[in-house]
Design an enzyme around this catalytic site. Structure first.
Site, mmCIF file in Angstrom:
data_model
loop_
_atom_site.group_PDB
_atom_site.id
_atom_site.type_symbol
_atom_site.label_atom_id
_atom_site.label_comp_id
_atom_site.label_asym_id
_atom_site.label_seq_id
_atom_site.Cartn_x
_atom_site.Cartn_y
_atom_site.Cartn_z
ATOM 1 N N ASP A 16 -10.491 -11.418 7.736
ATOM 2 C CA ASP A 16 -9.811 -10.137 7.918
ATOM 3 C C ASP A 16 -10.698 -8.961 8.318
ATOM 4 O O ASP A 16 -10.256 -8.091 9.048
ATOM 5 C CB ASP A 16 -9.083 -9.783 6.618
ATOM 6 C CG ASP A 16 -8.039 -8.698 6.793
ATOM 7 O OD1 ASP A 16 -7.253 -8.793 7.744
ATOM 8 O OD2 ASP A 16 -8.018 -7.756 5.981
ATOM 9 N N ARG A 66 0.823 -1.200 0.000
ATOM 10 C CA ARG A 66 0.000 0.000 0.000
ATOM 11 C C ARG A 66 0.864 1.260 0.000
ATOM 12 O O ARG A 66 2.022 1.235 0.395
ATOM 13 C CB ARG A 66 -0.921 0.017 1.223
ATOM 14 C CG ARG A 66 -2.020 -1.026 1.193
ATOM 15 C CD ARG A 66 -2.920 -0.906 2.412
ATOM 16 N NE ARG A 66 -2.186 -1.067 3.673
ATOM 17 C CZ ARG A 66 -1.851 -0.078 4.483
ATOM 18 N NH1 ARG A 66 -2.179 1.175 4.191
ATOM 19 N NH2 ARG A 66 -1.189 -0.320 5.611
ATOM 20 N N SER A 109 0.227 -7.915 11.835
ATOM 21 C CA SER A 109 1.038 -8.872 11.094
ATOM 22 C C SER A 109 2.088 -9.519 11.997
ATOM 23 O O SER A 109 2.756 -8.842 12.784
ATOM 24 C CB SER A 109 1.738 -8.151 9.931
ATOM 25 O OG SER A 109 2.547 -9.034 9.206
ATOM 26 N N LYS A 133 -2.533 -14.373 13.739
ATOM 27 C CA LYS A 133 -3.993 -14.263 13.610
ATOM 28 C C LYS A 133 -4.557 -15.312 12.657
ATOM 29 O O LYS A 133 -5.523 -16.003 12.973
ATOM 30 C CB LYS A 133 -4.360 -12.853 13.128
ATOM 31 C CG LYS A 133 -5.848 -12.612 12.909
ATOM 32 C CD LYS A 133 -6.138 -11.128 12.811
ATOM 33 C CE LYS A 133 -5.536 -10.503 11.577
ATOM 34 N NZ LYS A 133 -6.344 -10.676 10.357
ATOM 35 N N THR A 134 -3.961 -15.430 11.477
ATOM 36 C CA THR A 134 -4.462 -16.383 10.483
ATOM 37 C C THR A 134 -4.291 -17.818 10.965
ATOM 38 O O THR A 134 -5.204 -18.643 10.871
ATOM 39 C CB THR A 134 -3.732 -16.188 9.137
ATOM 40 O OG1 THR A 134 -3.949 -14.849 8.685
ATOM 41 C CG2 THR A 134 -4.254 -17.158 8.092
ATOM 42 N N ARG A 151 1.402 -12.307 -1.940
ATOM 43 C CA ARG A 151 0.008 -12.480 -1.550
ATOM 44 C C ARG A 151 -0.736 -13.448 -2.458
ATOM 45 O O ARG A 151 -0.372 -13.639 -3.622
ATOM 46 C CB ARG A 151 -0.728 -11.133 -1.620
ATOM 47 C CG ARG A 151 -0.231 -10.090 -0.634
ATOM 48 C CD ARG A 151 -0.917 -10.218 0.692
ATOM 49 N NE ARG A 151 -0.529 -9.170 1.643
ATOM 50 C CZ ARG A 151 -1.157 -8.929 2.770
ATOM 51 N NH1 ARG A 151 -2.224 -9.645 3.094
ATOM 52 N NH2 ARG A 151 -0.751 -7.985 3.577
ATOM 53 N N LYS A 186 -8.505 -2.490 0.658
ATOM 54 C CA LYS A 186 -8.422 -1.662 1.855
ATOM 55 C C LYS A 186 -9.209 -0.365 1.720
ATOM 56 O O LYS A 186 -9.649 0.206 2.727
ATOM 57 C CB LYS A 186 -6.948 -1.367 2.189
ATOM 58 C CG LYS A 186 -6.192 -2.589 2.687
ATOM 59 C CD LYS A 186 -6.878 -3.243 3.894
ATOM 60 C CE LYS A 186 -6.073 -4.386 4.484
ATOM 61 N NZ LYS A 186 -6.793 -5.085 5.577
#
Length: 528
Positions: free
Chosen positions: A254, A56, A235, A239-240, A319, A198
């Site tokens: 997410d 980003r 990150s 979490k994932t 990604r 986003k």
């Protein structure tokens, strides 16, 4: 959520013959290959490069300073104002640019799985692969829904249109501009598809709270008995990994909303990091990358077209984008009841936060506003000290409203639904980074399992002397001494020094919240 604004100029453009609306996945794949936008991998996924920008561009993101929203936005470095004149000028230039293209691609879909509050969206793309990305990441309409679909917000993405900062009023060739009054997001000068994802999340973080719905940057899953859990974390916190539990079904990866009906996924797909991906470590993600999936900046073997997920030549931020239905064990549609358990994940490289602690409402709001984790200083020779990182509400770059608005909604939801909140440290134990060791995943899983099953709701706890956190004394499958950081350090003096160092960083960071109820800081923050 359904108010519609599609400028006339855009409507006219989308009626032209070179515009492809709602192409199927096979049609888009054919277009991508024929236009040389990407390559087919050994699993049938599309592999693309995003060129100069592999992440980003937050410094190039703006919100138009419009009368209806100017007093609501939390203006600053993350929400930079830009004039209506600049937006209108760029908008016309981008449309004129797209008129000259041989082909344009349009996806119509939704943001938000709850049909009562979902936002109809439209994505207009210069690239076929960007349109495939949108098709996989957002919620796809049925044939019946498509007949009556009227976009409430439109994304226009023209990666090869580059702004002239001097003439166009931008900071660089890249721009991501949100106009809430024109219900339009304008993106140019970057091929990174994550900007579309986003940007939609950013507008939902404005629109949902305006409709009394709590918007959240988190993953969510549900147990066999209908118990819902939320996982917040930046990150590197796990979490994932921790939300992908084979015993529980995934609601979403997410982005979620929490309404009076319960939680719902904002998206229809996943945008997973793939660096060092393997079937052994992340089987769900690995097996989801097949025909129709999009791989960004992943290096392929030129002959076999097998993806090398360990190769970070192009970027560490590799990604994969794929639809939710590419994963087994999911909830369809992606909606569920009210959360029973909320988990805040942090990877504390200082090695001083407890591996798990139960939070009061004030502590939950404090740690939500703090959004703490730590990143390592890097690979420079001799640099081993960790760096504290605070991202408000675990999603600061995507929050148009003041952070306190989201924290207050969290506090209200906790009280209303009696949700239990836990802070889980997946970072270091027995010393800081370079001295101690990373918390064993098996221990973390055992602690989270105990939290999800309600085993920690009424257990005996001890209060941490520095952070004031309530630490369970016993959890099955975890050595008692591991639960209290002070007991894992060889030198108690060093532990106390490092713990107070981190506590002071929390206090220093919290000074920016000038309009927060003092109770949150007094009752929720460090006590020593």
């Amino acid at each position: 959520m359904n108010s519609v604004h599609v400028p006339n100029e855009l409507s006219q453009l989308l009626e032209e013959s070179h515009v492809h609306i709602q192409m199927s996945v096979p049609q888009l794949v054919e277009k991508i290959l024929s236009r040389n936008e990407g390559k087919l991998t050994s699993t049938g996924a599309i592999s693309v490069s995003t060129g100069k920008y592999t992440g980003r561009s937050p410094q190039d993101k703006f919100i138009v300073m419009e009368e209806s929203i100017k007093d609501k936005i939390d203006w600053g470095n993350l929400n930079q104002p830009i004039s209506e004149e600049i937006f209108n000028n760029l908008y016309q230039k981008v449309l004129d640019y797209l008129k000259e293209k041989n082909e344009i691609f349009v996806f119509k879909g939704f943001a938000g799985a709850d049909k009562k509050t979902q936002l109809p969206i439209q994505i207009v793309n210069e690239y076929a692969w960007h349109n495939l990305f949108a098709h996989q990441l957002f919620i796809r309409p049925s044939e019946e829904e498509l007949l009556t679909h009227k976009p409430g917000f439109t994304v226009i993405s023209a990666p090869n249109f580059k702004a002239n900062p001097v003439m166009d009023g931008t900071k660089s060739e890249t721009f991501i501009i949100i106009s809430f009054e024109k219900r339009t997001i304008l993106i140019g000068g970057t091929e990174y598809a994550g900007e579309m994802k986003k940007s939609i999340f950013s507008i939902m973080n404005y629109l949902l709270p305006e409709n009394n719905i709590f918007s959240m940057h988190c993953s969510a899953n549900i147990g066999v008995e209908g118990d819902v859990a939320l996982f917040f974390g930046l990150s590197g916190t796990g979490k994932t990994t921790l939300s992908a539990d084979p015993k529980r079904r995934l609601i979403g990866d997410d982005e979620h909303g929490w309404s009076s009906n319960g939680v719902f996924n904002i998206e229809g797909g996943c945008y997973a990091k793939t660096i060092n991906l393997s079937r052994e470590k992340e089987p769900q993600i690995f097996d989801a990358i097949h025909f129709g999936s999009v791989l960004e900046n992943v290096v392929l073997n030129p002959d076999t077209r097998i993806a090398d997920y360990d190769d970070s030549t192009l970027t560490e931020n590799t990604r994969a984008a794929y639809p939710m239905h590419a994963i087994e064990n999911i909830v369809q549609p992606s909606i569920a009841g009210h959360p029973n358990t909320i988990v805040f994940l942090t990877a504390d490289a200082f090695g001083v936060l407890p591996p798990i602690s139960k939070l009061t409402k004030e502590q939950a709001m404090y740690h939500f506003l703090s959004g703490y984790t730590s990143k390592l200083a890097g690979t420079e020779r001799g640099v081993t000290s960790p760096e504290a990182t605070f991202s408000t509400c675990f999603g600061a770059p995507f929050l148009p409203l003041p952070a306190t608005r989201y924290a207050e909604m969290l506090g209200e939801k906790i009280l209303e639904h009696n949700a239990n909140v836990f802070l889980v440290n997946t970072g270091w134990t027995g010393g800081e980074y370079g001295v101690g060791s990373r918390m064993k995943l098996s221990y973390t899983r055992a602690m989270i399992q105990a939290a999800l099953e309600g085993e920690l709701n009424n257990v005996e706890t001890v209060k941490d002397a520095i952070f004031g956190l309530n630490i369970p004394l016993h959890i099955a499958g975890v050595p008692d001494e591991v639960l209290q950081p002070s007991k894992t350090w060889a030198d108690p003096v060093s532990y106390e020094k490092k713990a107070k160092e981190l506590a002071n960083k929390f206090r220093e960071n919290f000074k920016k919240f000038t309009k927060v109820d003092s109770d949150i800081e007094v009752k929720g923050g460090p006590i020593a």
